[in-house]
Design a protein around this motif. Sequence first.
Motif, PDB file in Angstrom:
ATOM      1  N   VAL A 266       0.838  -1.209   0.000  1.00 17.78           N
ATOM      2  CA  VAL A 266       0.000   0.000   0.000  1.00 17.78           C
ATOM      3  C   VAL A 266       0.872   1.257   0.000  1.00 17.78           C
ATOM      4  CG1 VAL A 266      -1.691   1.327   1.340  1.00 17.78           C
ATOM      5  CG2 VAL A 266      -1.956  -1.154   1.099  1.00 17.78           C
ATOM      6  N   THR A 267       1.915   1.258   0.825  1.00 15.38           N
ATOM      7  CA  THR A 267       2.750   2.470   0.930  1.00 15.38           C
ATOM      8  C   THR A 267       3.429   2.770  -0.405  1.00 15.38           C
ATOM      9  OG1 THR A 267       3.192   1.857   3.220  1.00 15.38           O
ATOM     10  CG2 THR A 267       4.553   3.582   2.293  1.00 15.38           C
ATOM     11  N   LEU A 268       4.043   1.750  -0.994  1.00 17.51           N
ATOM     12  CA  LEU A 268       4.741   1.987  -2.265  1.00 17.51           C
ATOM     13  C   LEU A 268       3.724   2.331  -3.359  1.00 17.51           C
ATOM     14  CD1 LEU A 268       7.681  -0.587  -2.376  1.00 17.51           C
ATOM     15  CD2 LEU A 268       7.421   1.504  -1.071  1.00 17.51           C
ATOM     16  N   GLY A 269       2.577   1.663  -3.328  1.00 16.92           N
ATOM     17  CA  GLY A 269       1.536   1.947  -4.331  1.00 16.92           C
ATOM     18  C   GLY A 269       1.080   3.399  -4.275  1.00 16.92           C
ATOM     19  N   ARG A 270       1.000   3.947  -3.054  1.00 16.47           N
ATOM     20  CA  ARG A 270       0.533   5.336  -2.894  1.00 16.47           C
ATOM     21  C   ARG A 270       1.541   6.353  -3.437  1.00 16.47           C
ATOM     22  NH1 ARG A 270      -4.792   5.769  -2.438  1.00 16.47           N
ATOM     23  NH2 ARG A 270      -5.558   4.048  -1.186  1.00 16.47           N
ATOM     24  N   THR A 271       2.772   5.931  -3.682  1.00 13.91           N
ATOM     25  CA  THR A 271       3.737   6.857  -4.293  1.00 13.91           C
ATOM     26  C   THR A 271       3.559   6.900  -5.817  1.00 13.91           C
ATOM     27  OG1 THR A 271       5.501   5.221  -4.664  1.00 13.91           O
ATOM     28  CG2 THR A 271       5.474   6.301  -2.511  1.00 13.91           C
ATOM     29  N   ARG A 272       2.666   6.032  -6.313  1.00 13.64           N
ATOM     30  CA  ARG A 272       2.413   5.923  -7.760  1.00 13.64           C
ATOM     31  C   ARG A 272       3.725   5.716  -8.525  1.00 13.64           C
ATOM     32  NH1 ARG A 272      -1.566  11.180  -7.506  1.00 13.64           N
ATOM     33  NH2 ARG A 272      -3.159  10.187  -6.254  1.00 13.64           N
ATOM     34  N   PRO A 273       4.439   4.634  -8.218  1.00 11.95           N
ATOM     35  CA  PRO A 273       5.756   4.436  -8.834  1.00 11.95           C
ATOM     36  C   PRO A 273       5.645   4.151 -10.318  1.00 11.95           C
ATOM     37  CG  PRO A 273       5.102   2.460  -7.644  1.00 11.95           C
ATOM     38  CD  PRO A 273       4.035   3.486  -7.375  1.00 11.95           C
ATOM     39  N   GLY A 274       6.726   4.351 -10.993  1.00 13.07           N
ATOM     40  CA  GLY A 274       6.747   4.050 -12.428  1.00 13.07           C
ATOM     41  C   GLY A 274       7.882   4.795 -13.088  1.00 13.07           C
ATOM     42  N   PRO A 275       8.140   4.465 -14.356  1.00 12.87           N
ATOM     43  CA  PRO A 275       9.257   5.089 -15.063  1.00 12.87           C
ATOM     44  C   PRO A 275       9.136   6.612 -15.061  1.00 12.87           C
ATOM     45  CG  PRO A 275       8.369   3.252 -16.312  1.00 12.87           C
ATOM     46  CD  PRO A 275       7.437   3.472 -15.155  1.00 12.87           C
TER      47      PRO A 275
END
Length: 264
Positions: A32-41
């Motif tokens: 959830v925490t990493l997902g909330r940073t909206r990661p991606g290239p």
Amino acid sequence: MRVVDLDRDMRDVIPTGTSRDSEFLFGRMTEVTLGRTRPGPGRRILDVAAGLGQDAAQLASDGASCIGLEPSQRMSQLARLANAPGHGLGPTFVRGWGDALPFASDSFDAVLCKGSLDHFDRPRAALAEMARVARPEGRVVVAIANFESVACRVSRTWDGFREGWLGRELPRGRRHYDVPHDHFTRYQLGLMREQLGEVVEVDCVEGISLAWGLPGWSRVVERLPGFAADAALQVLDAVAGRLPGFADVLVLAGPPRRSATASE
Ligand SMILES: C[S@@+](CC[C@H](N)C(=O)[O-])C[C@H]1O[C@@H](n2cnc3c(N)ncnc32)[C@H](O)[C@@H]1O
């Protein structure tokens, strides 16, 4: 003098993998925490108090340009060793304090701080710094243990009853609802929302996992057939998502307030 352990080595205190419910809790907290940073290239992400650097490495493997900041020399060294990139670009690790981030204002798409703010001696100043270095449309994401979770409250009451009324001796050592000696702040939803809300427009409050630490719960989960244990953990997690005040872990996020300045 700052009372922070610069030789901190977390390898012997991370309780992941010890039981099915712990694994679930820490896995969901990370997801959830990493997902909330909206990661991606193309995303530039800062992990404040990166510890052993596993989250920064995960974000980098998702294509983000990730920096892990960590004051402990030993943890920084371990993070560099453990997360040397095989292929592609890995994270960069920088030594520093959360309340004096060595970065320009408005320079990150997301700033996360997972399971760490209660270790900080100046948490409000650190939150202000996270808001400062996040871009105006960026995200500040904080994940923290909730010491007023339903599990903490019930366990505390149960232990009080056993000790006070039944005269039983409690097991020696710290109970999971007691704040560890290396924490400065005992967080719960109201306090976390208040402190983060001073510098961030909090638009996401999510609870993760329910019942972690309840007397006997871990044993029950271990004894259930795998599918039933997973179903029970997921149902309770869904309830926690709706009722964050009861949850074991809190994740709060939002864009920075632009008037934010260091206040401590
Ligand atoms: C429980 S660890 C969490 C590490 C990592 N975020 C994780 O989820 O595995 C807490 C970390 O906070 C760091 N820390 C303590 N005080 C700090 C401060 N003032 N600024 C930045 N980091 C700090 C410690 O060195 C430690 O690595």
